[in-house]
Design a protein around this motif. Structure first.
Motif, mmCIF file in Angstrom:
data_model
loop_
_atom_site.group_PDB
_atom_site.id
_atom_site.type_symbol
_atom_site.label_atom_id
_atom_site.label_comp_id
_atom_site.label_asym_id
_atom_site.label_seq_id
_atom_site.Cartn_x
_atom_site.Cartn_y
_atom_site.Cartn_z
ATOM 1 N N LEU A 43 46.779 31.751 72.645
ATOM 2 C CA LEU A 43 46.247 31.560 71.290
ATOM 3 C C LEU A 43 44.751 31.308 71.339
ATOM 4 N N THR A 44 44.000 32.085 70.572
ATOM 5 C CA THR A 44 42.564 31.877 70.394
ATOM 6 C C THR A 44 42.333 31.379 68.981
ATOM 7 N N ILE A 45 41.523 30.342 68.837
ATOM 8 C CA ILE A 45 41.280 29.745 67.526
ATOM 9 C C ILE A 45 39.819 29.947 67.136
ATOM 10 N N VAL A 46 39.610 30.463 65.942
ATOM 11 C CA VAL A 46 38.267 30.670 65.407
ATOM 12 C C VAL A 46 38.167 29.904 64.095
ATOM 13 N N THR A 47 37.100 29.145 63.938
ATOM 14 C CA THR A 47 36.887 28.396 62.701
ATOM 15 C C THR A 47 36.095 29.249 61.715
ATOM 16 N N GLY A 48 36.631 29.377 60.525
ATOM 17 C CA GLY A 48 35.960 30.177 59.505
ATOM 18 C C GLY A 48 36.819 30.266 58.259
ATOM 19 N N SER A 49 36.381 31.048 57.315
ATOM 20 C CA SER A 49 37.066 31.164 56.034
ATOM 21 C C SER A 49 37.598 32.569 55.818
ATOM 22 N N PRO A 50 38.809 32.706 55.279
ATOM 23 C CA PRO A 50 39.320 34.038 54.946
ATOM 24 C C PRO A 50 38.580 34.671 53.775
ATOM 25 N N LEU A 51 37.738 33.880 53.110
ATOM 26 C CA LEU A 51 36.916 34.421 52.031
ATOM 27 C C LEU A 51 35.632 35.052 52.565
ATOM 28 N N SER A 52 35.428 34.954 53.884
ATOM 29 C CA SER A 52 34.232 35.511 54.516
ATOM 30 C C SER A 52 34.610 36.692 55.399
ATOM 31 N N LYS A 53 34.131 37.868 55.062
ATOM 32 C CA LYS A 53 34.422 39.050 55.866
ATOM 33 C C LYS A 53 33.818 38.927 57.257
ATOM 34 N N SER A 54 32.657 38.316 57.358
ATOM 35 C CA SER A 54 32.026 38.165 58.670
ATOM 36 C C SER A 54 32.840 37.238 59.568
ATOM 37 N N PRO A 92 40.737 30.286 41.888
ATOM 38 C CA PRO A 92 41.799 31.050 41.204
ATOM 39 C C PRO A 92 42.278 32.287 41.961
ATOM 40 N N ARG A 93 41.395 32.952 42.685
ATOM 41 C CA ARG A 93 41.753 34.179 43.403
ATOM 42 C C ARG A 93 41.712 33.987 44.913
ATOM 43 N N PHE A 94 41.990 32.799 45.376
ATOM 44 C CA PHE A 94 41.879 32.527 46.806
ATOM 45 C C PHE A 94 42.752 33.472 47.630
ATOM 46 N N LEU A 95 44.016 33.608 47.280
ATOM 47 C CA LEU A 95 44.927 34.454 48.042
ATOM 48 C C LEU A 95 44.560 35.929 47.908
ATOM 49 N N ALA A 96 44.279 36.354 46.692
ATOM 50 C CA ALA A 96 43.958 37.761 46.449
ATOM 51 C C ALA A 96 42.682 38.175 47.168
ATOM 52 N N ASP A 97 41.647 37.358 47.076
ATOM 53 C CA ASP A 97 40.382 37.704 47.716
ATOM 54 C C ASP A 97 40.491 37.633 49.237
ATOM 55 N N SER A 98 41.240 36.652 49.747
ATOM 56 C CA SER A 98 41.428 36.546 51.198
ATOM 57 C C SER A 98 42.146 37.778 51.732
ATOM 58 N N CYS A 99 43.208 38.175 51.050
ATOM 59 C CA CYS A 99 43.975 39.345 51.483
ATOM 60 C C CYS A 99 43.138 40.613 51.400
ATOM 61 N N ALA A 100 42.364 40.743 50.331
ATOM 62 C CA ALA A 100 41.503 41.922 50.182
ATOM 63 C C ALA A 100 40.488 42.005 51.316
ATOM 64 N N ASN A 101 39.927 40.856 51.692
ATOM 65 C CA ASN A 101 38.955 40.827 52.780
ATOM 66 C C ASN A 101 39.587 41.257 54.099
ATOM 67 N N VAL A 102 40.775 40.727 54.388
ATOM 68 C CA VAL A 102 41.465 41.089 55.627
ATOM 69 C C VAL A 102 41.757 42.587 55.663
ATOM 70 N N CYS A 103 42.269 43.114 54.559
ATOM 71 C CA CYS A 103 42.597 44.540 54.502
ATOM 72 C C CYS A 103 41.359 45.400 54.712
ATOM 73 N N GLU A 104 40.246 45.019 54.098
ATOM 74 C CA GLU A 104 39.015 45.804 54.236
ATOM 75 C C GLU A 104 38.503 45.782 55.666
ATOM 76 N N VAL A 105 38.504 44.591 56.284
ATOM 77 C CA VAL A 105 38.003 44.479 57.652
ATOM 78 C C VAL A 105 38.912 45.223 58.628
ATOM 79 N N PHE A 111 42.747 49.549 61.848
ATOM 80 C CA PHE A 111 44.093 48.977 61.899
ATOM 81 C C PHE A 111 44.632 48.856 60.481
ATOM 82 N N TYR A 112 45.919 49.116 60.316
ATOM 83 C CA TYR A 112 46.443 49.230 58.955
ATOM 84 C C TYR A 112 47.695 48.406 58.693
ATOM 85 N N ARG A 113 48.124 47.582 59.639
ATOM 86 C CA ARG A 113 49.386 46.854 59.455
ATOM 87 C C ARG A 113 49.106 45.411 59.066
ATOM 88 N N VAL A 114 49.685 44.980 57.945
ATOM 89 C CA VAL A 114 49.525 43.601 57.496
ATOM 90 C C VAL A 114 50.836 43.135 56.881
#
Length: 228
Positions: A43-54, A92-105, A111-114
């Protein structure tokens, strides 16, 4: 296999981590708070936010030469307490925006599986939800989480991803001492046919199912309601 995990420090996510590692897989987990997840071999752990694409891109590159080909998302919204009437803390859009960011990255990286943990009552499963459950969701602040899960449900279908939405019925957590240790779940289709007020599912069962779906490539581009 190597996985990208979001929500790994949560009560379901921690079981996902354990299940993956026990099967010999490896994972990188993006967590918002340092120290919220115990470091273990594989397991590798990275500190950051799912709202950040970087931050998500940093997680993808955190364990060279391994590169995650599958993402498992077990994020949820946060309230001030476990009370269903507690005020919402998450945007309000925490889940939606996080998921959108993951899908875009992931898509940009090829890679296309989520696999995304959702909840019963979202999308076309609302009609089969027991009326008392509907009343509870409408009258409490849990409705905000349901709305955000609904946005994920709508928007992920517009992506090019090979997505799966796992809609869990009422969750039973470890501290609620479930009596059934079976980790196999019942699948009730996307609409949750046959759902009842007494249905529940343990976090252990959901975690095992999320991993199974991700590893075996099940329910691609579909949603599925699960119960114990």
């Amino acid at each position: 296999m190597h996985f990208l995990l979001l929500g790994a420090s949560g009560r379901t996510g921690q079981h996902v981590v354990s299940e993956l590692l026990s099967q010999g897989h490896t994972a990188v987990a993006l967590v918002r708070t340092s120290g919220s997840l115990t470091l273990r071999p594989g397991l590798t752990i990275v500190t950051g936010s799912p709202l950040s694409k970087s931050d998500i891109r940093s997680a993808l590159l955190a364990a060279p030469p391994l590169s995650p080909s599958v993402a498992i998302i077990t994020l949820n919204t946060v309230r001030k307490s476990d009370s269903p009437f507690a005020a919402q803390i998450s945007p309000p859009r925490f889940l939606a925006d996080s998921c959108a960011n993951v899908c875009e990255v992931l898509e940009h990286a090829g890679f296309y599986r989520v696999v995304v943990m959702s909840t019963a009552g979202v999308g076309d499963s609302w009609g089969n939800l027991p009326w008392l459950s509907k009343a509870f969701l409408r009258w409490t602040n849990v409705k905000y989480a349901l709305e955000d899960h609904g946005l994920v449900d709508k928007e992920i279908r517009l992506t090019k991803m090979d997505w799966t939405l796992v809609r869990a019925v009422r969750l039973q957590f470890d501290d609620q001492k479930p009596t059934d240790t079976n980790t196999e779940v019942k699948t009730l289709g996307s609409k949750g046919d046959g759902m009842s007020l007494t249905d529940s599912v343990s976090v252990t069962s959901v975690a095992s199912f999320l991993v199974k779906v991700a590893v075996e490539g099940l329910f691609v581009q579909s949603a599925v309601v699960v119960a114990d």
